[in-house]
Design a protein around this motif. Structure first.
Motif, PDB file in Angstrom:
ATOM      1  N   ARG A  21       0.859  -1.189   0.000  1.00  0.00           N
ATOM      2  CA  ARG A  21       0.000   0.000   0.000  1.00  0.00           C
ATOM      3  C   ARG A  21       0.890   1.231   0.000  1.00  0.00           C
ATOM      4  O   ARG A  21       1.923   1.256   0.678  1.00  0.00           O
ATOM      5  N   PHE A  22       0.501   2.246  -0.729  1.00  0.00           N
ATOM      6  CA  PHE A  22       1.380   3.393  -0.933  1.00  0.00           C
ATOM      7  C   PHE A  22       0.566   4.608  -1.352  1.00  0.00           C
ATOM      8  O   PHE A  22      -0.571   4.500  -1.817  1.00  0.00           O
ATOM      9  N   ALA A  23       1.175   5.774  -1.207  1.00  0.00           N
ATOM     10  CA  ALA A  23       0.680   6.996  -1.831  1.00  0.00           C
ATOM     11  C   ALA A  23       1.352   7.107  -3.193  1.00  0.00           C
ATOM     12  O   ALA A  23       2.458   6.595  -3.396  1.00  0.00           O
ATOM     13  N   ILE A  24       0.685   7.766  -4.127  1.00  0.00           N
ATOM     14  CA  ILE A  24       1.237   7.872  -5.484  1.00  0.00           C
ATOM     15  C   ILE A  24       1.062   9.293  -5.994  1.00  0.00           C
ATOM     16  O   ILE A  24       0.028   9.930  -5.785  1.00  0.00           O
ATOM     17  N   ASN A  25       2.106   9.797  -6.637  1.00  0.00           N
ATOM     18  CA  ASN A  25       2.109  11.144  -7.204  1.00  0.00           C
ATOM     19  C   ASN A  25       2.511  11.029  -8.673  1.00  0.00           C
ATOM     20  O   ASN A  25       3.629  10.609  -8.989  1.00  0.00           O
ATOM     21  N   GLY A  26       1.608  11.366  -9.571  1.00  0.00           N
ATOM     22  CA  GLY A  26       1.891  11.317 -10.999  1.00  0.00           C
ATOM     23  C   GLY A  26       1.937  12.704 -11.597  1.00  0.00           C
ATOM     24  O   GLY A  26       1.109  13.565 -11.266  1.00  0.00           O
ATOM     25  N   HIS A  27       2.886  12.930 -12.482  1.00  0.00           N
ATOM     26  CA  HIS A  27       3.057  14.240 -13.124  1.00  0.00           C
ATOM     27  C   HIS A  27       2.635  14.184 -14.581  1.00  0.00           C
ATOM     28  O   HIS A  27       2.945  13.239 -15.301  1.00  0.00           O
ATOM     29  N   SER A  28       1.879  15.200 -15.016  1.00  0.00           N
ATOM     30  CA  SER A  28       1.523  15.390 -16.410  1.00  0.00           C
ATOM     31  C   SER A  28       0.784  14.163 -16.960  1.00  0.00           C
ATOM     32  O   SER A  28      -0.213  13.743 -16.392  1.00  0.00           O
ATOM     33  N   LEU A  29       1.261  13.593 -18.064  1.00  0.00           N
ATOM     34  CA  LEU A  29       0.588  12.429 -18.624  1.00  0.00           C
ATOM     35  C   LEU A  29       0.525  11.281 -17.622  1.00  0.00           C
ATOM     36  O   LEU A  29      -0.463  10.553 -17.544  1.00  0.00           O
ATOM     37  N   CYS A  30       1.570  11.122 -16.822  1.00  0.00           N
ATOM     38  CA  CYS A  30       1.569  10.026 -15.851  1.00  0.00           C
ATOM     39  C   CYS A  30       0.719  10.342 -14.628  1.00  0.00           C
ATOM     40  O   CYS A  30       0.529   9.466 -13.772  1.00  0.00           O
ATOM     41  N   ALA A  31       0.183  11.557 -14.547  1.00  0.00           N
ATOM     42  CA  ALA A  31      -0.886  11.791 -13.577  1.00  0.00           C
ATOM     43  C   ALA A  31      -2.093  10.957 -13.973  1.00  0.00           C
ATOM     44  O   ALA A  31      -2.781  10.388 -13.119  1.00  0.00           O
ATOM     45  N   ALA A  32      -2.348  10.855 -15.275  1.00  0.00           N
ATOM     46  CA  ALA A  32      -3.442   9.999 -15.748  1.00  0.00           C
ATOM     47  C   ALA A  32      -3.158   8.529 -15.455  1.00  0.00           C
ATOM     48  O   ALA A  32      -4.072   7.764 -15.142  1.00  0.00           O
TER      49      ALA A  32
END
Length: 277
Positions: free
Chosen positions: A93-104
């Motif tokens: 289990r984790f938190a996730i931070n995606g930027h730009s296209l990888c936010a999607a």
């Protein structure tokens, strides 16, 4: 104050070598770079937040030092790849931070695997309000991908070209020449097929449904002068996620983790602290 240094490592995901950077101890936070980037995008984050979290930043397939996947790429397939990467590292289990296209991509991870994601952060992400805007966003990213067909290694040493491309990603170009060069080098290093197929993902019709399916507490960090992801679409994206907070960073372009790291990290820390991570 303890100084933390990010370490480079490799693991096998779906039978392929995957490069990643890791720093710190504590609750895991996955950091997904955007289109045209690599794990180097998170240089300041790995340095500044390592006293609070276990930070893990992979080079996604076809970016940075990780080889590309074979077969058709999609946001769903990349989301499944992220889960396989987490499995390889033993992260349940984790938190996730995606930027730009990888936010999607991060949104699809949270929507498809709600039991794995405790908190979702999307950075420099917006979506389309209607079909016309969807096609515009998709065409912009497709044209950028096609431009890569013209790239040559010597372009990295052409400073006017580097500054021209950089001006699309930064509100103010960084004074640190090495930082700008690294950003441009990652942009030029994308594997061609990966660049084309992932660029198409910017207009994927699955994004709206995935936004609505997110169940984790969510944060969307938008930049007022972003020239890559249109700012008017940020409130639209935030409104489609059931439990999402929208925070703006002023006078900042597409890369807040590089251009405004202190403000960006303060926003991240506040959100994760409120969620008791």
């Amino acid at each position: 104050m303890t100084t933390h240094t990010a370490s480079a490592a490799e693991t096998a995901v779906a039978g392929l070598r995957t490069s990643f950077r890791r720093a710190g101890q504590g609750y895991p936070l996955l950091l997904l770079h955007g289109w045209g980037g690599s794990s180097r995008l998170w240089h300041y984050t790995l340095r500044d937040l390592a006293d609070r979290y276990m930070l893990i930043a992979p080079d996604l397939p076809g970016f940075g030092a990780s080889p590309p996947l074979s077969g058709r790429l999609s946001l769903e397939r990349l989301a499944d790849w992220v889960i396989a990467f987490a499995d390889a590292l033993g992260l349940e289990r984790f938190a996730i931070n995606g930027h730009s296209l990888c936010a999607a991509v991060a949104v699809h991870v949270a929507a498809r695997y709600p039991e794995r994601v405790s908190h979702l952060i999307v950075t420099s992400f917006s979506t389309f309000r209607d079909e016309r805007e969807r096609r515009v966003v998709a065409s912009i990213h497709h044209l950028m991908a096609l431009w890569l067909a013209l790239r040559r290694p010597w372009m990295l040493d052409v400073q006017p070209l580097m500054r021209l491309v950089g001006s699309r990603f930064f509100y103010r170009l960084p004074a640190d020449h090495a930082l700008l060069r690294e950003t441009f080098a990652d942009f030029l290093a994308m594997e061609q097929r990966t660049a084309l197929e992932t660029a198409r993902g910017a207009g994927s019709p699955t994004i709206s449904a995935a936004l609505a399916a997110v169940r984790a507490p969510a944060l969307l960090i938008a930049c007022r002068h972003d020239q890559i992801m249109p700012p008017p679409g940020a409130p639209v994206a935030a409104a489609r996620i059931p439990r999402c907070r929208l925070v703006w960073i002023e006078q900042c372009g597409h890369l807040p983790m590089l251009e405004r790291p202190h403000e960006y990290h303060a926003i991240l820390t506040e959100f994760l602290k409120d969620g008791a991570v």
